[in-house]
Write an enzyme that holds these catalytic residues in place. Structure first.
Site, mmCIF file in Angstrom:
data_model
loop_
_atom_site.group_PDB
_atom_site.id
_atom_site.type_symbol
_atom_site.label_atom_id
_atom_site.label_comp_id
_atom_site.label_asym_id
_atom_site.label_seq_id
_atom_site.Cartn_x
_atom_site.Cartn_y
_atom_site.Cartn_z
ATOM 1 C CD GLU A 66 41.691 25.761 -95.820
ATOM 2 O OE1 GLU A 66 42.401 26.574 -94.780
ATOM 3 O OE2 GLU A 66 41.915 24.399 -95.901
ATOM 4 C CE LYS A 67 49.485 30.961 -93.416
ATOM 5 N NZ LYS A 67 49.268 30.428 -92.154
ATOM 6 C CB SER A 68 45.369 24.588 -92.730
ATOM 7 O OG SER A 68 46.526 24.316 -93.409
#
Length: 470
Positions: A66-68
């Site tokens: 996931e892209k924080s």
């Protein structure tokens, strides 16, 4: 403006180093990595398009996470060659160096006193909500490695870089925290290792996003068999839903004119900007280049501009679109007392074509380059939906397994045992908000991405955490 509050990113931790120290550190980094002196050595992703789905993910091995939504920084650990003291530095995308005192990163779990020296890891600083205490705290999420003990590892594939980052940097740090929680409780912030998995498990990542303790706005997909590439990496992919694709613009305020009818038409004071009225927020795109006066102070700017402070838009073009700001939002902005003209704003396009602001990006000197803007707009127009990614999982998996079988069939009968390859996660994604398995209010680490969390034992003697000094 609630979305802006939700999207708050941490400030750069520590203190900016002096120009002399900065030049020394930049020289050191460029020598280790063989990069240019003034170049930020981190890689930058490109926006995900339909072509990436049908070519990259089908034809090459990728790992996905996931892209924080945080502050991208490199972490550089270096021992002062004159004093022998350990120093920890973070580097932002503007290639500014900040020293963060109070850390200690042991080189191995067998000797906590020995420190890393010349190690550079890549990651993201985020605000994370501790599921046990409810307190918002800063965490650094590691997802790649550039150098290990003065030796660049950028030429290695992703598996090997992650092995360095996980087993040689993060794991000894974790064991130190478990062995000496009180001594390590004074560290400026905690570090986690970002979990990665195969792209045919994207559905699970989406389902677990709701359990993250920080804001996530998409996916990052990293090619397994390519080296780490400074600058724009066309194999490093960033996917966001079309409504989450954002562009960083420079804001130019255009206030309406107020006309004083009591003054004659030839009077120069008859018309002047009405600073009480809501202005138009014009979005300006960076063409490249740097303002020679970007570091000057307010007083110098006023003197240079004949008694008036002016923002420089010389390297920007008007995009001929406006930011949508409601009357209530403008009222809140006025009441804040902040200045808005000339600041960088992260904006997204709504389904009806309007541009809304998510947050100010004061950590950036410039907005997105026009080439980046065009790529993002193409990604928005040619967007791949979440459901399309999920629907593609079976075919991505089939292609992945075919490549694995092909690799096995081409392996020689006798071969040198390869460096241990970390195993991708099968089930768990970290940072759940459920606290069932967390007994310590300070610690809630999950599996660090490739194996079960290590078992810790208490070594004899307290580690010597050295103070930092440059």
């Amino acid at each position: 403006m609630p979305p802006m509050l939700d999207r708050t990113v941490p400030d750069m931790p520590g203190e900016a180093v002096s120009e002399e120290v900065s030049n020394y550190l930049k020289t050191k980094v460029s020598q280790i990595l063989h990069t240019r002196f003034n170049q930020f050595p981190g890689s930058q992703p490109v926006s995900f398009t339909r072509d990436h789905l049908y070519h990259n993910l089908m034809e090459r091995d990728y790992l996905t996470c996931e892209k924080s939504d945080g502050l991208r920084v490199l972490m550089f650990v270096l021992i002062n060659q004159d004093t022998g003291e350990e120093g920890t530095f973070v580097i932002n995308r503007e290639n500014d160096y900040y020293m963060v005192p109070g850390f200690h990163f042991p080189r191995s779990s067998h000797n906590f006193d020995a420190s890393h020296n010349g190690t550079i890891v890549d990651g993201e600083l985020v605000y994370s909500k501790n599921p046990n205490t409810g307190v918002r705290e800063v965490r650094y999420l590691i997802f790649d490695c550039l150098a290990m003990d003065m030796v660049s590892v950028m030429h290695k594939n992703l598996w090997k870089r992650l092995y360095h980052a996980q087993h040689e940097f993060h794991k000894p740090y974790m064991e130190l925290r478990k062995a000496f929680p009180e001594a390590c409780s004074h560290f400026p912030f905690k570090l986690d290792f970002k979990n990665m998995t195969q792209p045919f498990k994207i559905d699970k990542i989406f389902r677990e996003m709701k359990n993250l303790t920080y804001v996530s706005d998409g996916l990052v997909l990293t090619c397994c068999d390519s080296p780490y590439a400074p600058g724009t990496d066309n194999l490093l992919l960033k996917w966001k839903p079309s409504e989450e694709n954002t562009i960083d613009f420079k804001i130019s305020l255009r206030f309406p004119k107020f006309v004083d009818e009591d003054l004659p038409e030839h009077d120069p004071n008859r018309e002047y900007p009405n600073y009480d009225a809501k202005p138009e927020f014009e979005l300006c795109v960076w063409k490249g280049g740097n303002d020679s006066h970007e570091n000057e102070g307010v007083e110098d700017n006023i003197r240079r501009n004949g008694g008036e402070y002016k923002n420089n838009f010389g390297f920007y073009d008007d995009w001929h679109v406006h930011l949508e700001v409601t009357d209530d939002e403008w009222q809140s902005m006025k009441e804040s007392g902040e200045s808005f003209n000339g600041r960088i704003a992260e904006c997204r396009r709504t389904k009806d074509g309007k541009w809304k602001m998510l947050r100010w990006r004061d950590d950036k000197l410039n907005g997105n380059h026009i080439h980046v803007v065009l790529r993002i707009l193409k990604s928005i127009e040619d967007s791949v939906t979440k459901q399309e990614l999920i629907d593609a999982e079976p075919e991505i998996k089939r292609r992945w397994m075919e490549r694995e079988e092909a690799k096995k069939s081409h392996q020689p009968v006798q071969q040198v045992k390869p460096e241990k390859k970390p195993k991708p996660i099968q089930d768990d994604i970290p940072h759940y908000t459920e606290s069932d398995s967390h007994s310590n209010d300070d610690e809630y680490y999950e599996s660090d991405g490739f194996e079960e969390a290590p078992k810790f034992s208490q070594p004899s003697g307290e580690p010597q955490v050295k103070k930092q000094k440059v």
